[in-house]
Design a protein around this motif. Sequence first.
Motif, PDB file in Angstrom:
ATOM      1  N   TRP A  76       0.870  -1.175   0.000  1.00 34.88           N
ATOM      2  CA  TRP A  76       0.000   0.000   0.000  1.00 34.88           C
ATOM      3  C   TRP A  76       0.904   1.222   0.000  1.00 34.88           C
ATOM      4  CZ3 TRP A  76      -5.031  -0.743  -0.736  1.00 34.88           C
ATOM      5  CH2 TRP A  76      -5.590  -1.964  -0.364  1.00 34.88           C
ATOM      6  N   LEU A  78       1.368   5.395   0.247  1.00 31.51           N
ATOM      7  CA  LEU A  78       0.705   6.542   0.855  1.00 31.51           C
ATOM      8  C   LEU A  78       1.210   7.789   0.165  1.00 31.51           C
ATOM      9  CD1 LEU A  78      -1.263   6.037   3.256  1.00 31.51           C
ATOM     10  CD2 LEU A  78       0.439   4.236   3.021  1.00 31.51           C
ATOM     11  N   TYR A  86      -7.247   6.128   3.452  1.00 27.87           N
ATOM     12  CA  TYR A  86      -6.523   5.009   4.060  1.00 27.87           C
ATOM     13  C   TYR A  86      -7.428   4.083   4.872  1.00 27.87           C
ATOM     14  CZ  TYR A  86      -6.553   7.209   8.704  1.00 27.87           C
ATOM     15  OH  TYR A  86      -6.927   7.740   9.908  1.00 27.87           O
ATOM     16  N   TYR A  91      -6.609  -4.144   5.081  1.00 26.56           N
ATOM     17  CA  TYR A  91      -5.242  -4.559   5.380  1.00 26.56           C
ATOM     18  C   TYR A  91      -5.182  -6.022   5.805  1.00 26.56           C
ATOM     19  CZ  TYR A  91      -4.706   0.506   5.485  1.00 26.56           C
ATOM     20  OH  TYR A  91      -4.721   1.832   5.160  1.00 26.56           O
ATOM     21  N   LEU A  97       3.264  -1.061   4.243  1.00 26.19           N
ATOM     22  CA  LEU A  97       2.840   0.327   4.124  1.00 26.19           C
ATOM     23  C   LEU A  97       4.070   1.115   3.689  1.00 26.19           C
ATOM     24  CD1 LEU A  97       0.890   0.560   7.494  1.00 26.19           C
ATOM     25  CD2 LEU A  97       0.001  -0.078   5.244  1.00 26.19           C
ATOM     26  N   LEU A 120      -3.049   5.234  -1.320  1.00 23.83           N
ATOM     27  CA  LEU A 120      -3.969   5.771  -0.316  1.00 23.83           C
ATOM     28  C   LEU A 120      -3.548   7.169   0.117  1.00 23.83           C
ATOM     29  CD1 LEU A 120      -4.006   2.574   1.911  1.00 23.83           C
ATOM     30  CD2 LEU A 120      -5.609   3.160   0.071  1.00 23.83           C
ATOM     31  N   ARG A 121      -4.494   7.872   0.715  1.00 26.53           N
ATOM     32  CA  ARG A 121      -4.210   9.206   1.243  1.00 26.53           C
ATOM     33  C   ARG A 121      -4.891   9.393   2.586  1.00 26.53           C
ATOM     34  NH1 ARG A 121      -4.749  13.611  -1.624  1.00 26.53           N
ATOM     35  NH2 ARG A 121      -5.336  14.901   0.116  1.00 26.53           N
ATOM     36  N   VAL A 122      -4.383  10.335   3.354  1.00 27.14           N
ATOM     37  CA  VAL A 122      -4.999  10.750   4.602  1.00 27.14           C
ATOM     38  C   VAL A 122      -5.764  12.036   4.295  1.00 27.14           C
ATOM     39  CG1 VAL A 122      -4.581  11.550   6.953  1.00 27.14           C
ATOM     40  CG2 VAL A 122      -3.182   9.701   6.005  1.00 27.14           C
ATOM     41  N   THR A 136       1.684  10.403   9.961  1.00 27.52           N
ATOM     42  CA  THR A 136       0.948   9.651   8.939  1.00 27.52           C
ATOM     43  C   THR A 136       1.172   8.153   9.101  1.00 27.52           C
ATOM     44  OG1 THR A 136       1.135  11.512   7.414  1.00 27.52           O
ATOM     45  CG2 THR A 136       0.589   9.378   6.452  1.00 27.52           C
ATOM     46  N   VAL A 140      -1.933   5.400   9.807  1.00 30.96           N
ATOM     47  CA  VAL A 140      -2.220   4.301   8.878  1.00 30.96           C
ATOM     48  C   VAL A 140      -1.907   2.948   9.512  1.00 30.96           C
ATOM     49  CG1 VAL A 140      -1.706   3.353   6.596  1.00 30.96           C
ATOM     50  CG2 VAL A 140      -1.858   5.833   6.909  1.00 30.96           C
TER      51      VAL A 140
END
Length: 154
Positions: A76, A78, A86, A91, A97, A120-122, A136, A140
């Motif tokens: 994954w 980020l 996220y 998972y 990650l 993925l993003r926050v 971050t 995650v």
Amino acid sequence: MLQVALYEPEIPPNTGNIMRLCVNTGCPLHLIKPLGFTLDDKQLRRAGLDYREFAKVQVHDSLEAMISSLDEPRIWTLSTRGTRNYTEANYRDGDVLLFGPETRGLPAATLDDLGVHRCLRVPMFPDSRSLNLSNTAALVLYEGLRQQGFPGMA
């Protein structure tokens, strides 16, 4: 167990904080060269406190070397360029990650190679640039551990 990987990390205190995070969650940490510091850097030791000696850290010469050493793991990525939140990811044990360098993030080609569907993003306000790398990573990683029922944790 989830795994954390830092691609070309630049700032020792961030890596030290993430090292401490990984020790406290039982997750291995992978560092992908080139590193912007040495592993005996004073700032890294300060941020990681005495956790460095307990950390499961592997240093890899390249992203490809890490992937092959882990037998083709599910990764994954980020990035602020991610389109999925996220918390939407499912998972699984063994997932990696992958976080990019603090000043530039993961290269676009790397994001493309590893799959847009795994980027993925926050969530942040639209005019925000990015969150701190160690913050971050904690967000995650703990979401992934929550989904797995916090294995082995009290």
